[in-house]
Design a protein around this motif. Structure first.
Motif, PDB file in Angstrom:
ATOM      1  N   VAL A  12       1.414  76.954  10.205  1.00  0.00           N
ATOM      2  CA  VAL A  12       1.845  76.520  11.529  1.00  0.00           C
ATOM      3  C   VAL A  12       3.244  77.070  11.794  1.00  0.00           C
ATOM      4  O   VAL A  12       4.008  77.323  10.848  1.00  0.00           O
ATOM      5  CB  VAL A  12       1.811  74.983  11.626  1.00  0.00           C
ATOM      6  N   GLN A  13       3.569  77.256  13.058  1.00  0.00           N
ATOM      7  CA  GLN A  13       4.898  77.715  13.423  1.00  0.00           C
ATOM      8  C   GLN A  13       5.899  76.562  13.413  1.00  0.00           C
ATOM      9  O   GLN A  13       5.501  75.395  13.568  1.00  0.00           O
ATOM     10  CB  GLN A  13       4.871  78.352  14.809  1.00  0.00           C
ATOM     11  N   PRO A  14       7.169  76.864  13.242  1.00  0.00           N
ATOM     12  CA  PRO A  14       8.177  75.797  13.317  1.00  0.00           C
ATOM     13  C   PRO A  14       8.061  75.015  14.611  1.00  0.00           C
ATOM     14  O   PRO A  14       7.827  75.592  15.679  1.00  0.00           O
ATOM     15  CB  PRO A  14       9.500  76.570  13.253  1.00  0.00           C
ATOM     16  N   GLY A  15       8.185  73.694  14.489  1.00  0.00           N
ATOM     17  CA  GLY A  15       8.005  72.819  15.634  1.00  0.00           C
ATOM     18  C   GLY A  15       6.592  72.324  15.825  1.00  0.00           C
ATOM     19  O   GLY A  15       6.347  71.431  16.643  1.00  0.00           O
ATOM     20  N   GLY A  16       5.665  72.889  15.079  1.00  0.00           N
ATOM     21  CA  GLY A  16       4.269  72.505  15.206  1.00  0.00           C
ATOM     22  C   GLY A  16       3.933  71.235  14.438  1.00  0.00           C
ATOM     23  O   GLY A  16       4.798  70.600  13.836  1.00  0.00           O
ATOM     24  N   SER A  17       2.638  70.880  14.488  1.00  0.00           N
ATOM     25  CA  SER A  17       2.162  69.650  13.857  1.00  0.00           C
ATOM     26  C   SER A  17       0.928  69.918  13.012  1.00  0.00           C
ATOM     27  O   SER A  17       0.153  70.835  13.295  1.00  0.00           O
ATOM     28  CB  SER A  17       1.811  68.611  14.929  1.00  0.00           C
ATOM     29  N   LEU A  18       0.766  69.095  12.010  1.00  0.00           N
ATOM     30  CA  LEU A  18      -0.449  69.081  11.189  1.00  0.00           C
ATOM     31  C   LEU A  18      -0.713  67.634  10.789  1.00  0.00           C
ATOM     32  O   LEU A  18       0.222  66.831  10.682  1.00  0.00           O
ATOM     33  CB  LEU A  18      -0.287  69.919   9.910  1.00  0.00           C
ATOM     34  N   ARG A  19      -1.987  67.327  10.533  1.00  0.00           N
ATOM     35  CA  ARG A  19      -2.337  66.025   9.987  1.00  0.00           C
ATOM     36  C   ARG A  19      -3.120  66.223   8.696  1.00  0.00           C
ATOM     37  O   ARG A  19      -4.180  66.846   8.704  1.00  0.00           O
ATOM     38  CB  ARG A  19      -3.159  65.192  10.960  1.00  0.00           C
ATOM     39  N   LEU A  20      -2.568  65.698   7.625  1.00  0.00           N
ATOM     40  CA  LEU A  20      -3.247  65.746   6.335  1.00  0.00           C
ATOM     41  C   LEU A  20      -4.081  64.484   6.146  1.00  0.00           C
ATOM     42  O   LEU A  20      -3.691  63.399   6.587  1.00  0.00           O
ATOM     43  CB  LEU A  20      -2.233  65.857   5.200  1.00  0.00           C
ATOM     44  N   SER A  21      -5.217  64.654   5.473  1.00  0.00           N
ATOM     45  CA  SER A  21      -6.089  63.522   5.151  1.00  0.00           C
ATOM     46  C   SER A  21      -6.341  63.488   3.653  1.00  0.00           C
ATOM     47  O   SER A  21      -6.399  64.532   3.002  1.00  0.00           O
ATOM     48  CB  SER A  21      -7.423  63.643   5.881  1.00  0.00           C
ATOM     49  N   CYS A  22      -6.493  62.304   3.134  1.00  0.00           N
ATOM     50  CA  CYS A  22      -6.804  62.115   1.711  1.00  0.00           C
ATOM     51  C   CYS A  22      -7.914  61.079   1.617  1.00  0.00           C
ATOM     52  O   CYS A  22      -7.691  59.901   1.935  1.00  0.00           O
ATOM     53  CB  CYS A  22      -5.578  61.662   0.948  1.00  0.00           C
ATOM     54  N   VAL A  23      -9.079  61.523   1.190  1.00  0.00           N
ATOM     55  CA  VAL A  23     -10.217  60.622   1.021  1.00  0.00           C
ATOM     56  C   VAL A  23     -10.285  60.204  -0.442  1.00  0.00           C
ATOM     57  O   VAL A  23     -10.252  61.038  -1.347  1.00  0.00           O
ATOM     58  CB  VAL A  23     -11.529  61.295   1.447  1.00  0.00           C
ATOM     59  N   VAL A  24     -10.390  58.903  -0.671  1.00  0.00           N
ATOM     60  CA  VAL A  24     -10.380  58.337  -2.017  1.00  0.00           C
ATOM     61  C   VAL A  24     -11.781  57.860  -2.370  1.00  0.00           C
ATOM     62  O   VAL A  24     -12.505  57.340  -1.512  1.00  0.00           O
ATOM     63  CB  VAL A  24      -9.381  57.176  -2.107  1.00  0.00           C
ATOM     64  N   SER A  25     -12.152  58.014  -3.658  1.00  0.00           N
ATOM     65  CA  SER A  25     -13.526  57.727  -4.073  1.00  0.00           C
ATOM     66  C   SER A  25     -13.804  56.244  -4.276  1.00  0.00           C
ATOM     67  O   SER A  25     -14.914  55.883  -4.644  1.00  0.00           O
ATOM     68  CB  SER A  25     -13.866  58.497  -5.348  1.00  0.00           C
ATOM     69  N   LEU A  26     -12.792  55.396  -4.088  1.00  0.00           N
ATOM     70  CA  LEU A  26     -13.053  53.971  -4.153  1.00  0.00           C
ATOM     71  C   LEU A  26     -12.266  53.276  -3.049  1.00  0.00           C
ATOM     72  O   LEU A  26     -11.506  53.925  -2.332  1.00  0.00           O
ATOM     73  CB  LEU A  26     -12.680  53.389  -5.528  1.00  0.00           C
ATOM     74  N   SER A  27     -12.468  51.996  -2.913  1.00  0.00           N
ATOM     75  CA  SER A  27     -11.830  51.260  -1.832  1.00  0.00           C
ATOM     76  C   SER A  27     -10.314  51.270  -1.990  1.00  0.00           C
ATOM     77  O   SER A  27      -9.792  50.792  -2.994  1.00  0.00           O
ATOM     78  CB  SER A  27     -12.326  49.816  -1.813  1.00  0.00           C
ATOM     79  N   ILE A  28      -9.618  51.818  -0.996  1.00  0.00           N
ATOM     80  CA  ILE A  28      -8.164  51.860  -1.098  1.00  0.00           C
ATOM     81  C   ILE A  28      -7.554  50.492  -0.829  1.00  0.00           C
ATOM     82  O   ILE A  28      -6.362  50.293  -1.028  1.00  0.00           O
ATOM     83  CB  ILE A  28      -7.550  52.911  -0.148  1.00  0.00           C
ATOM     84  N   PHE A  29      -8.377  49.556  -0.407  1.00  0.00           N
ATOM     85  CA  PHE A  29      -7.884  48.193  -0.192  1.00  0.00           C
ATOM     86  C   PHE A  29      -7.327  47.626  -1.481  1.00  0.00           C
ATOM     87  O   PHE A  29      -6.400  46.812  -1.473  1.00  0.00           O
ATOM     88  CB  PHE A  29      -9.018  47.314   0.340  1.00  0.00           C
ATOM     89  N   SER A  30      -7.894  48.084  -2.621  1.00  0.00           N
ATOM     90  CA  SER A  30      -7.487  47.564  -3.915  1.00  0.00           C
ATOM     91  C   SER A  30      -6.367  48.366  -4.567  1.00  0.00           C
ATOM     92  O   SER A  30      -5.906  48.007  -5.652  1.00  0.00           O
ATOM     93  CB  SER A  30      -8.689  47.539  -4.855  1.00  0.00           C
ATOM     94  N   ILE A  31      -5.929  49.429  -3.923  1.00  0.00           N
ATOM     95  CA  ILE A  31      -4.895  50.285  -4.511  1.00  0.00           C
ATOM     96  C   ILE A  31      -3.519  49.809  -4.064  1.00  0.00           C
ATOM     97  O   ILE A  31      -3.277  49.607  -2.872  1.00  0.00           O
ATOM     98  CB  ILE A  31      -5.120  51.753  -4.105  1.00  0.00           C
ATOM     99  N   ASP A  32      -2.618  49.654  -5.035  1.00  0.00           N
ATOM    100  CA  ASP A  32      -1.291  49.106  -4.737  1.00  0.00           C
ATOM    101  C   ASP A  32      -0.533  49.956  -3.719  1.00  0.00           C
ATOM    102  O   ASP A  32      -0.045  49.455  -2.707  1.00  0.00           O
ATOM    103  CB  ASP A  32      -0.472  48.999  -6.021  1.00  0.00           C
TER     104      ASP A  32
END
Length: 115
Positions: A12-32
């Motif tokens: 991306v050029q300076p000033g631009g935007s990106l959105r990173l995603s991270c999918v977890v193999s278990l429920s993140i509700f239980s992750i600290d």
């Protein structure tokens, strides 16, 4: 074994935007704490942002006001919205899941900010 899969990196050029995603193999509700870290060439891995199970967030000074971390427990996904990107944000970005006493890491996604 917990697996984390990042996506959303790119160039991306300076000033631009990106959105990173991270999918977890278990429920993140239980992750600290879920977090994003980055490592630029020749530098140590550094904290970018974290979010706790209760929703509290923490950011590196260098990204405050530009990056936003969020989590969607229903989708077991953590996001990093990156705005106003700078060349110094260029790095491999890693997703981290910390649930005591273990730490789990994704494989990383490259973000390059250049004109």
């Amino acid at each position: 074994q917990v697996q984390l899969v990042e996506s959303g990196g790119g160039s991306v050029q300076p000033g631009g935007s990106l959105r990173l995603s991270c999918v977890v193999s278990l429920s993140i509700f239980s992750i600290d704490t879920m977090g994003w870290y980055r490592q630029a060439p020749g530098k140590q891995r550094e904290l970018v942002a974290t979010i706790t199970s209760g929703g509290s967030t923490n950011y590196a000074d260098s990204v405050k006001g530009r990056f936003t971390i969020s989590r969607d427990n229903a989708k077991n996904t953590v996001y990093l919205q990156m705005n106003s990107l700078k060349p110094e944000d260029t790095a491999v970005y890693y997703c981290n899941a910390h649930t005591w006493p273990n730490d789990y890491w994704g494989q990383g996604t490259q973000v390059t900010v250049s004109s």
